[in-house]
Design an enzyme around this catalytic site. Sequence first.
Site, mmCIF file in Angstrom:
data_model
loop_
_atom_site.group_PDB
_atom_site.id
_atom_site.type_symbol
_atom_site.label_atom_id
_atom_site.label_comp_id
_atom_site.label_asym_id
_atom_site.label_seq_id
_atom_site.Cartn_x
_atom_site.Cartn_y
_atom_site.Cartn_z
ATOM 1 N N HIS A 191 5.613 -13.144 -9.417
ATOM 2 C CA HIS A 191 4.371 -13.406 -8.670
ATOM 3 C C HIS A 191 3.407 -12.217 -8.782
ATOM 4 C CE1 HIS A 191 2.582 -15.989 -5.219
ATOM 5 N NE2 HIS A 191 1.624 -15.300 -5.813
ATOM 6 N N ARG A 198 1.488 -22.153 -7.564
ATOM 7 C CA ARG A 198 2.456 -21.881 -6.506
ATOM 8 C C ARG A 198 3.786 -22.486 -6.916
ATOM 9 N NH1 ARG A 198 -0.058 -18.333 -4.704
ATOM 10 N NH2 ARG A 198 -1.039 -18.123 -2.680
HETATM 11 P P1 NDP Z 1 -9.855 -23.126 -6.352
HETATM 12 O O1 NDP Z 1 -9.810 -23.665 -4.965
HETATM 13 O O2 NDP Z 1 -11.103 -22.449 -6.822
HETATM 14 O O3 NDP Z 1 -9.551 -24.305 -7.397
HETATM 15 C C1 NDP Z 1 -8.565 -25.253 -7.170
HETATM 16 C C2 NDP Z 1 -8.640 -26.305 -8.280
HETATM 17 O O4 NDP Z 1 -7.557 -27.217 -8.128
HETATM 18 C C3 NDP Z 1 -9.931 -27.135 -8.236
HETATM 19 O O5 NDP Z 1 -10.398 -27.381 -9.531
HETATM 20 C C4 NDP Z 1 -9.464 -28.438 -7.587
HETATM 21 O O6 NDP Z 1 -10.215 -29.586 -7.979
HETATM 22 C C5 NDP Z 1 -8.060 -28.555 -8.141
HETATM 23 N N1 NDP Z 1 -7.258 -29.424 -7.305
HETATM 24 C C6 NDP Z 1 -6.889 -29.237 -6.010
HETATM 25 N N2 NDP Z 1 -6.172 -30.288 -5.570
HETATM 26 C C7 NDP Z 1 -6.109 -31.146 -6.603
HETATM 27 C C8 NDP Z 1 -5.519 -32.426 -6.764
HETATM 28 N N3 NDP Z 1 -4.851 -33.031 -5.780
HETATM 29 N N4 NDP Z 1 -5.651 -33.033 -7.953
HETATM 30 C C9 NDP Z 1 -6.327 -32.439 -8.967
HETATM 31 N N5 NDP Z 1 -6.923 -31.234 -8.883
HETATM 32 C C10 NDP Z 1 -6.805 -30.597 -7.705
HETATM 33 O O7 NDP Z 1 -8.617 -22.166 -6.484
HETATM 34 P P2 NDP Z 1 -8.413 -20.892 -7.449
HETATM 35 O O8 NDP Z 1 -8.743 -21.289 -8.837
HETATM 36 O O9 NDP Z 1 -9.068 -19.702 -6.893
HETATM 37 O O10 NDP Z 1 -6.838 -20.657 -7.281
HETATM 38 C C11 NDP Z 1 -5.918 -21.673 -7.576
HETATM 39 C C12 NDP Z 1 -4.538 -21.298 -7.051
HETATM 40 O O11 NDP Z 1 -3.993 -20.228 -7.809
HETATM 41 C C13 NDP Z 1 -4.511 -20.754 -5.614
HETATM 42 O O12 NDP Z 1 -4.563 -21.795 -4.665
HETATM 43 C C14 NDP Z 1 -3.175 -20.019 -5.575
HETATM 44 O O13 NDP Z 1 -2.149 -20.879 -5.154
HETATM 45 C C15 NDP Z 1 -2.948 -19.632 -7.038
HETATM 46 N N6 NDP Z 1 -2.999 -18.182 -7.213
HETATM 47 C C16 NDP Z 1 -1.885 -17.569 -7.724
HETATM 48 C C17 NDP Z 1 -1.889 -16.217 -7.931
HETATM 49 C C18 NDP Z 1 -0.730 -15.539 -8.558
HETATM 50 O O14 NDP Z 1 -0.695 -14.301 -8.578
HETATM 51 N N7 NDP Z 1 0.225 -16.273 -9.111
HETATM 52 C C19 NDP Z 1 -3.046 -15.398 -7.589
HETATM 53 C C20 NDP Z 1 -4.182 -16.139 -7.097
HETATM 54 C C21 NDP Z 1 -4.131 -17.493 -6.918
HETATM 55 P P3 NDP Z 1 -11.801 -29.727 -7.676
HETATM 56 O O15 NDP Z 1 -12.477 -28.761 -8.648
HETATM 57 O O16 NDP Z 1 -12.101 -31.133 -8.000
HETATM 58 O O17 NDP Z 1 -11.994 -29.334 -6.247
HETATM 59 C C1 OXD Z 2 -2.929 -15.330 -4.048
HETATM 60 C C2 OXD Z 2 -1.701 -14.872 -4.614
HETATM 61 O O1 OXD Z 2 -2.999 -16.455 -3.579
HETATM 62 O O2 OXD Z 2 -1.525 -13.665 -4.805
HETATM 63 O O3 OXD Z 2 -3.906 -14.563 -4.065
HETATM 64 O O4 OXD Z 2 -0.822 -15.677 -4.954
#
Ligand code: NDP
Ligand code: OXD
Length: 309
Positions: free
Chosen positions: A272, A224
């Site tokens: 994005h 993000r």
């Molecule tokens: P998940 O919820 O599956 O994974 C999130 C990861 O981030 C986990 O490994 C989690 O750790 C880690 N995390 C969260 N908070 C912290 C912290 N404070 N310190 C360290 N690690 C942390 O999410 P996704 O993989 O599905 O997606 C990730 C992000 O990608 C979404 O939230 C979204 O913002 C972004 N996204 C962007 C898109 C785009 O088109 N640009 C499309 C889709 C998603 P733990 O494993 O320990 O819980």
């Molecule tokens: C999502 C994105 O969160 O598109 O799926 O960023």
Amino acid sequence: MTILVNINLPDAPLWTQLLHQHLPDCTLVSLDRPHDPAAVEYAVTWAPELGAFLPYANLRGILSIGAGVDNLLRDPDLPQVPVVRSVAPDLTSQMREWVLLQVLSHHRNALGYSALQARRDWAHLPGQRPAHQVRIGIMGLGELGLDAAHHLGHLGFDIAGWSRAPKPDTGFPVYSGSAGMAEFLGRSEILISLLPLTPLTKGILNKTLLAQLPPGAVLINAGRGGLQVEADILAALDTGQLRGASLDVFEQEPLPASSPLWSHPAVVVTPHVAVYSTPATVVPALVAQIRRHQQGGAFQNVVDRANRY
Ligand code: NDP
Ligand code: OXD
């Protein structure tokens, strides 16, 4: 069953149309048409207004069409019902493609060779290394980060990851929390951020973090825009602390035309689109979630309200 569709996107009618095709027995309602709020059991949403769900006393679940739910959790009046985020194979594979494209593009100096081509200059750029000598760090090892790690590992890169909780069985080193951060950053010549935006991760890609990377590192962020401090990224590019960046997300979206990121020779900007969510990709998974819940099953991919992702 009645479902509220509250999707703040220009293609919202397409989402409603496909939901209707998959759920012909359900009533779909929207904010622009009169409806009975008490009848609504589920909401399918993206970027709703603050307080949008207050009138719906009988909601049983809020389903995000996106993977990131920061735009939902910012609402202090979000009802205390399960919030479900989107996970689907096509979403994961799209992020994989984008991440691999950016890593390979920096690794093989695509921007540098494009500049040479524009000058019809048959030259070799120095410094090409084999993938196994290049250390990549992935921040966020969830659905998307783990998949990217797996595929970059297959290409031979030297992978490590960083997550909130330790992960023992990944097959590559995983650092966690603030304790593991300095060592993780110190080895990350290409840093990939696939973190969610939460109060703990807001602004995390800042000058303090960038200074801990090896000099001449590359930053890739598709998590993000709120994770990054763009002025600090530009400053790190100016000093050479960063030699390149690929950004799909921005502090302000659309990225203002005045942003120096647009024309920086070492920066790749995409609007994005790392994951391009379409109704066809996401609706089948949403429908499966609603059907399962209706039949007494549990939702999958429920957001942890305390950790905010
Ligand atoms: P998940 O919820 O599956 O994974 C999130 C990861 O981030 C986990 O490994 C989690 O750790 C880690 N995390 C969260 N908070 C912290 C912290 N404070 N310190 C360290 N690690 C942390 O999410 P996704 O993989 O599905 O997606 C990730 C992000 O990608 C979404 O939230 C979204 O913002 C972004 N996204 C962007 C898109 C785009 O088109 N640009 C499309 C889709 C998603 P733990 O494993 O320990 O819980
Ligand atoms: C999502 C994105 O969160 O598109 O799926 O960023």
